[in-house]
Design a protein around this motif. Structure first.
Motif, short mmCIF file in Angstrom:
data_model
loop_
_atom_site.label_atom_id
_atom_site.label_comp_id
_atom_site.label_asym_id
_atom_site.label_seq_id
_atom_site.Cartn_x
_atom_site.Cartn_y
_atom_site.Cartn_z
N LEU A 171 48.64 27.25 -79.12
CA LEU A 171 47.23 27.65 -79.12
C LEU A 171 46.90 28.50 -77.90
CD1 LEU A 171 45.58 24.32 -80.33
CD2 LEU A 171 45.90 26.42 -81.65
N PHE A 172 47.43 28.11 -76.72
CA PHE A 172 47.21 28.91 -75.51
C PHE A 172 47.73 30.34 -75.73
CE2 PHE A 172 48.03 24.73 -73.03
CZ PHE A 172 46.72 24.34 -73.20
N LYS A 173 48.95 30.40 -76.27
CA LYS A 173 49.58 31.72 -76.48
C LYS A 173 48.80 32.54 -77.50
CE LYS A 173 53.99 33.93 -77.53
NZ LYS A 173 55.44 33.74 -77.77
N LYS A 174 48.35 31.90 -78.56
CA LYS A 174 47.58 32.62 -79.58
C LYS A 174 46.32 33.22 -78.96
CE LYS A 174 45.73 32.05 -84.27
NZ LYS A 174 44.41 32.64 -84.07
N GLY A 175 45.65 32.43 -78.11
CA GLY A 175 44.45 32.93 -77.45
C GLY A 175 44.74 34.11 -76.54
N VAL A 176 45.84 34.01 -75.79
CA VAL A 176 46.23 35.12 -74.90
C VAL A 176 46.45 36.39 -75.70
CG1 VAL A 176 48.11 36.00 -73.46
CG2 VAL A 176 47.20 33.70 -73.06
N PHE A 177 47.19 36.28 -76.80
CA PHE A 177 47.52 37.48 -77.57
C PHE A 177 46.36 37.96 -78.45
CE2 PHE A 177 51.65 36.53 -75.95
CZ PHE A 177 52.27 37.77 -75.87
N ASN A 178 45.37 37.11 -78.67
CA ASN A 178 44.14 37.60 -79.31
C ASN A 178 43.53 38.72 -78.47
OD1 ASN A 178 44.28 35.73 -81.37
ND2 ASN A 178 42.74 34.35 -80.52
N VAL A 179 43.64 38.57 -77.16
CA VAL A 179 43.07 39.56 -76.23
C VAL A 179 44.05 40.69 -75.97
CG1 VAL A 179 42.19 39.91 -73.88
CG2 VAL A 179 41.59 37.82 -75.14
N LEU A 180 45.33 40.35 -75.80
CA LEU A 180 46.32 41.38 -75.44
C LEU A 180 46.67 42.33 -76.59
CD1 LEU A 180 48.97 39.53 -73.22
CD2 LEU A 180 46.87 40.69 -72.52
N GLN A 181 46.70 41.81 -77.82
CA GLN A 181 47.23 42.59 -78.93
C GLN A 181 46.57 43.95 -79.13
OE1 GLN A 181 50.06 41.54 -80.37
NE2 GLN A 181 50.14 43.58 -81.30
N PRO A 182 45.25 44.05 -79.07
CA PRO A 182 44.64 45.38 -79.22
C PRO A 182 45.08 46.35 -78.13
CG PRO A 182 43.00 43.67 -79.52
CD PRO A 182 44.22 42.99 -79.00
N LEU A 183 45.30 45.84 -76.92
CA LEU A 183 45.74 46.67 -75.80
C LEU A 183 47.21 47.03 -75.94
CD1 LEU A 183 43.86 44.75 -72.98
CD2 LEU A 183 43.22 46.94 -73.99
N ILE A 184 47.98 46.13 -76.53
CA ILE A 184 49.39 46.42 -76.82
C ILE A 184 49.48 47.54 -77.85
CG2 ILE A 184 51.49 45.49 -77.88
CD1 ILE A 184 50.69 42.75 -76.65
N GLU A 185 48.65 47.45 -78.89
CA GLU A 185 48.66 48.45 -79.95
C GLU A 185 48.22 49.83 -79.45
OE1 GLU A 185 46.28 46.70 -83.00
OE2 GLU A 185 47.79 45.16 -83.49
N LYS A 186 47.34 49.84 -78.45
CA LYS A 186 46.89 51.10 -77.85
C LYS A 186 47.95 51.68 -76.93
CE LYS A 186 42.87 51.52 -76.00
NZ LYS A 186 41.69 51.21 -75.15
#
Length: 341
Positions: A171-186
């Motif tokens: 769950l911690f990791k999911k929350g982190v990547f909820n925020v990071l993923q759009p920036l990763i895709e950019k």
């Protein structure tokens, strides 16, 4: 006349005895003291010692008896200890699982004995669990990533997770990547290292961080760690490579050592989960469960088998700006312990 006086005196004595007799409650009216079994994964980290003490104190204030057993991260031992608690005849079993999957066996054994089970802080997977009480752990990860991305909107990120067997770590990791993923895709952020920490051991987190540094020729820009013990290991590695204080590091649990690092500037932030609120709420709900009362669960969390009735509390992000107003104001840590030498 003497006979009359003696007779009246005897009546008075009999009357007094009758009053005393009626004041003693009938055995069937005496309620047995509620007995709560608390099966804990470990007591090897500061926060779990706090949970143990606060839960016990809260339950005892409510008139309950608490028997606590800790398994030191041993799945088989935790199941054996849970069986012992069941054999003791506890009214409700509260479990902090080491392995989210393996502890499903505990729920089944407890239910066979007519005992309800609460999952405390960490979710037990694939079981007919009665109640889950925790913080919004996905939000914890989001808070970590939000704090770090404000400081480092672009760059190379290291993520050091918790134990893969712990549902909270996911769950911690999911929350982190909820925020990071759009920036990763950019293309703004690249996660150059992403690894679980076996059994949450700081020594394993240390090796993870060392590997991350070596694999990237010391060229990293931010570290997000699944808890403060893991973050502490990361800062030790950064210190060894001369990078301490230069790279933002996020953790969670608001352990004293982490809060001191925040004040010193070697850890950027932590996520404070007011354990006193969690422990008090869990103790109150355990007593209600034992009495077959409504626990008022307003959320549902899927554990792979059922939608588990859940009570999820709100975490708080802590950094240098709000240390005093949060962990110190709540009495979670003492001012002198945080700011002293």
């Amino acid at each position: 006349m003497k006979r009359l006086m003696s007779y009246l005196l005897l009546l008075l004595l009999l009357s007094g005895c009758a009053k005393e007799t009626t004041a003693v409650p009938n055995k069937t009216e005496v309620k047995e003291r509620i007995h709560i079994g608390f099966s804990m994964d470990t007591l090897e980290e500061e926060r779990w010692l706090r949970d143990r003490d606060l839960f016990k104190e809260s339950a005892e204030r409510l008139g309950a008896k608490v028997t606590i057993m800790a398994a030191s991260g041993d799945d088989a031992l935790q199941i054996v200890q849970a069986e012992q608690l069941i054999q003791l005849g506890v009214d409700v079993l509260v479990v902090v699982p080491h392995n989210a999957e393996a502890t499903a066996a505990i729920v089944a054994k407890a239910h066979d004995a007519g005992i309800k089970v609460m999952s405390y802080d960490r979710l037990i997977k694939n079981a007919d669990l009665d109640l889950y009480v925790s913080f919004d752990n996905e939000k914890v990860g989001e808070m970590q990533a939000e704090a770090i991305t404000k400081l480092v909107p672009k760059g190379k990120y290291v993520y050091i997770g918790g134990a893969e067997t712990d549902n909270n770590a996911h769950l911690f990791k999911k929350g982190v990547f909820n925020v990071l993923q759009p920036l990763i895709e950019k293309g703004d952020i690249t996660v150059v290292y992403d690894q679980w920490t076996k059994n949450w051991l700081p020594s394993n987190a240390f090796e993870n961080m060392r590997s991350a540094i070596e694999a990237n020729n010391r060229e990293i820009d931010a570290v997000i760690a699944a808890n403060d013990a893991t973050a502490g290991s990361a800062t030790k590695v950064l210190a060894a490579y001369g990078l301490l204080g230069e790279i933002p590091v996020a953790g969670q649990d608001a352990e004293l050592a982490a809060v001191r690092r925040i004040v010193e500037g070697t850890q950027t932030m932590t996520v404070y989960k007011p354990i006193n609120i969690l422990a008090e709420a869990a103790a109150e709900l355990a007593v209600k469960m034992a009495r077959d009362e409504d626990v008022g669960a307003d959320r549902k969390v899927n554990n792979g088998k059922i939608q588990v009735p859940s009570v999820l509390l709100s975490p708080i992000a802590v950094d240098q700006e709000n240390v005093v107003e949060t962990v110190i104001a709540d009495g979670f840590h003492d001012y002198d312990d945080v700011f002293g030498d």
